[in-house]
Design an enzyme around this catalytic site. Structure first.
Site, short mmCIF file in Angstrom:
data_model
loop_
_atom_site.label_atom_id
_atom_site.label_comp_id
_atom_site.label_asym_id
_atom_site.label_seq_id
_atom_site.Cartn_x
_atom_site.Cartn_y
_atom_site.Cartn_z
N SER A 30 -0.68 7.00 0.87
CA SER A 30 -0.25 8.39 0.78
C SER A 30 0.02 8.79 -0.67
O SER A 30 0.67 8.05 -1.41
CB SER A 30 1.02 8.61 1.61
OG SER A 30 0.82 8.21 2.94
N SER B 259 -0.89 -1.22 2.90
CA SER B 259 -1.94 -1.41 3.91
C SER B 259 -3.27 -1.77 3.27
O SER B 259 -3.62 -1.28 2.20
CB SER B 259 -2.11 -0.12 4.73
OG SER B 259 -0.94 0.19 5.43
N GLN C 244 2.54 3.93 -2.39
CA GLN C 244 2.93 2.62 -1.85
C GLN C 244 1.68 1.83 -1.48
O GLN C 244 0.98 2.19 -0.54
CB GLN C 244 3.81 2.84 -0.60
CG GLN C 244 4.30 1.57 0.07
CD GLN C 244 5.10 1.90 1.33
OE1 GLN C 244 5.01 3.00 1.85
NE2 GLN C 244 5.88 0.96 1.81
N GLU D 149 12.29 2.76 4.26
CA GLU D 149 11.30 3.66 4.84
C GLU D 149 11.62 3.92 6.31
O GLU D 149 11.57 5.07 6.76
CB GLU D 149 9.91 3.04 4.71
CG GLU D 149 8.80 3.96 5.22
CD GLU D 149 7.42 3.40 4.94
OE1 GLU D 149 7.28 2.17 4.87
OE2 GLU D 149 6.48 4.20 4.77
#
Length: 394
Positions: free
Chosen positions: A164, A132, A129, A247
């Protein structure tokens, strides 16, 4: 909510429980799993997802035409509870299953669903994903990664961080700025980026636990076909929020909190407090009882959300409450365990002197993660105050 299962739902639960009892995860030992090498752990998770998928137990509530089995929301909930109750590793593609697949089925084109969803279920393609960024903090809309229109492609340049599983991922759900002159929430687009494309560089970040599941990801002139645009161009904020809703609903973690409390109670039986087993100490018992009550309250809140879904209500608002409360309980339980274990809490995972094999030291090191990932607790409080409780902005 009706707490009784229908005959069909009860038969489903029995079928799943029987399968789980007869088909344990290969090479998985819960006592040593977190001690073994990170690559070996990944392979065990990968094999477990393949095994579940082969039997039709992954993404069971997804449509059959995309590889699911069209199960009901109630059956999906039963499946998650049953799987959390058996000793098993996680899945190799947690983000693909919990975030990408649901988002594509909501916003994706038919071609995108047919191309990507079956491979998500089978772990044939793994996902990360790309949200950030350095300097953006929790303000996702302030991101600076750019995607510039160039013929049939977008050309992406920028950097993501805390990504991640990027070192394992084949694809990334990436939010990038496609209109730098628009207000910050308006000029974003949501892209599916091939992580093996020229110009993508992944650099792992080692965490305090010793693992390296987070990464920095750099994009330098990476070409992304326009066919990989999800939703409308410059309207990616709405798609990104949908992903965050899924999420946050998953971060409620009530399915994992009950087994975690059971493990804490079992471990405390081996610890003495004031000359007696810790579980006989009144103060310890009150703390354990408080956790039990809070987890049951979370579970009932989850049932209320499930009821709303079954009645056709839009999902999402309760996810922020679950995420805030669930991550807080996880953090507090890990820290209470460290306090009760006293000197034993300093034993790292795998040390023979550690109570419960040093499990709680590792949990404490990783517990803060859940109050940050998917939106910090401060952001969750703002969402609950403004969008759920409709409180005035300060």
């Amino acid at each position: 909510m009706d707490f009784d299962y229908s005959p069909q739902e009860d038969a489903f639960r029995q079928e799943l429980r029987s399968w789980l009892e007869a088909n344990p995860a290969d090479n998985y030992d819960p006592e040593t799993f977190e001690i073994i090498d990170q690559e070996e752990r990944f392979q065990i998770k990968f094999d477990w997802q393949k095994k579940l998928h082969g039997a039709g137990w992954v993404g069971i509530h997804w449509p059959q035409e995309y590889g699911g089995r069209g199960a009901t929301s109630m059956e999906h909930s039963s499946c998650r509870q049953a799987r959390a109750r058996v000793p098993a590793p996680g899945l190799a593609s947690p983000l693909g299953i919990s975030l990408v697949g649901p988002t594509l089925m909501h916003w994706g084109t038919e071609e995108q669903k047919e191309r990507f969803v079956p491979r998500i279920l089978s772990a044939e393609e793994l996902w990360c994903q790309g949200y950030s960024e350095p300097g953006s903090g929790s303000d996702l809309a302030s991101l600076q990664t750019r995607a510039v229109d160039d013929g049939d492609d977008f050309v992406v340049n920028g950097q993501k961080v805390w990504t991640s599983f990027a070192h394992k991922a084949d694809y990334c759900i990436l939010v990038a700025r496609t209109d730098p002159d628009a207000p910050k929430h308006k000029g974003l687009s949501y892209l599916l980026v091939d992580m093996h494309a020229p110009g993508v560089t992944v650099r792992p970040l080692v965490q305090i636990s010793g693992d390296a599941e987070f990464n920095e990801v750099f994009f330098e002139d990476v070409r992304v076909p326009k066919a990989n645009l999800v939703g409308e161009r410059n309207n990616g904020w709405q798609v990104a929020i949908t992903t965050l809703m899924f999420e946050r609903a998953n971060f409620g973690m009530v399915y994992n909190l009950e087994p975690m409390l059971d493990r804490l109670k079992a471990g405390l039986k081996d610890l003495e407090v004031h000359g007696q087993p810790a579980t006989d100490d009144p103060d310890v018992r009150q703390r354990l009882a408080a956790f039990h009550i809070e987890i049951q309250a979370l579970k009932l809140g989850g049932y209320r959300q499930l009821t709303q879904q079954l009645r056709g209500d839009a999902r999402g608002r309760g996810g922020s409450i679950s995420k805030l409360a669930g991550s807080g309980r996880y953090l507090r339980m890990a820290h209470v365990a460290m306090e009760l274990l006293g000197p034993y809490s300093q034993c790292a995972l795998g040390e023979a002197q550690g109570i419960d094999n040093g499990f709680w030291a590792r949990r404490a090191l990783g517990s803060r993660l859940y109050t940050i990932a998917g939106g910090t607790s401060e952001i969750m409080r703002n969402i609950v105050g403004e969008r759920v409780l409709r409180l005035p902005k300060g």
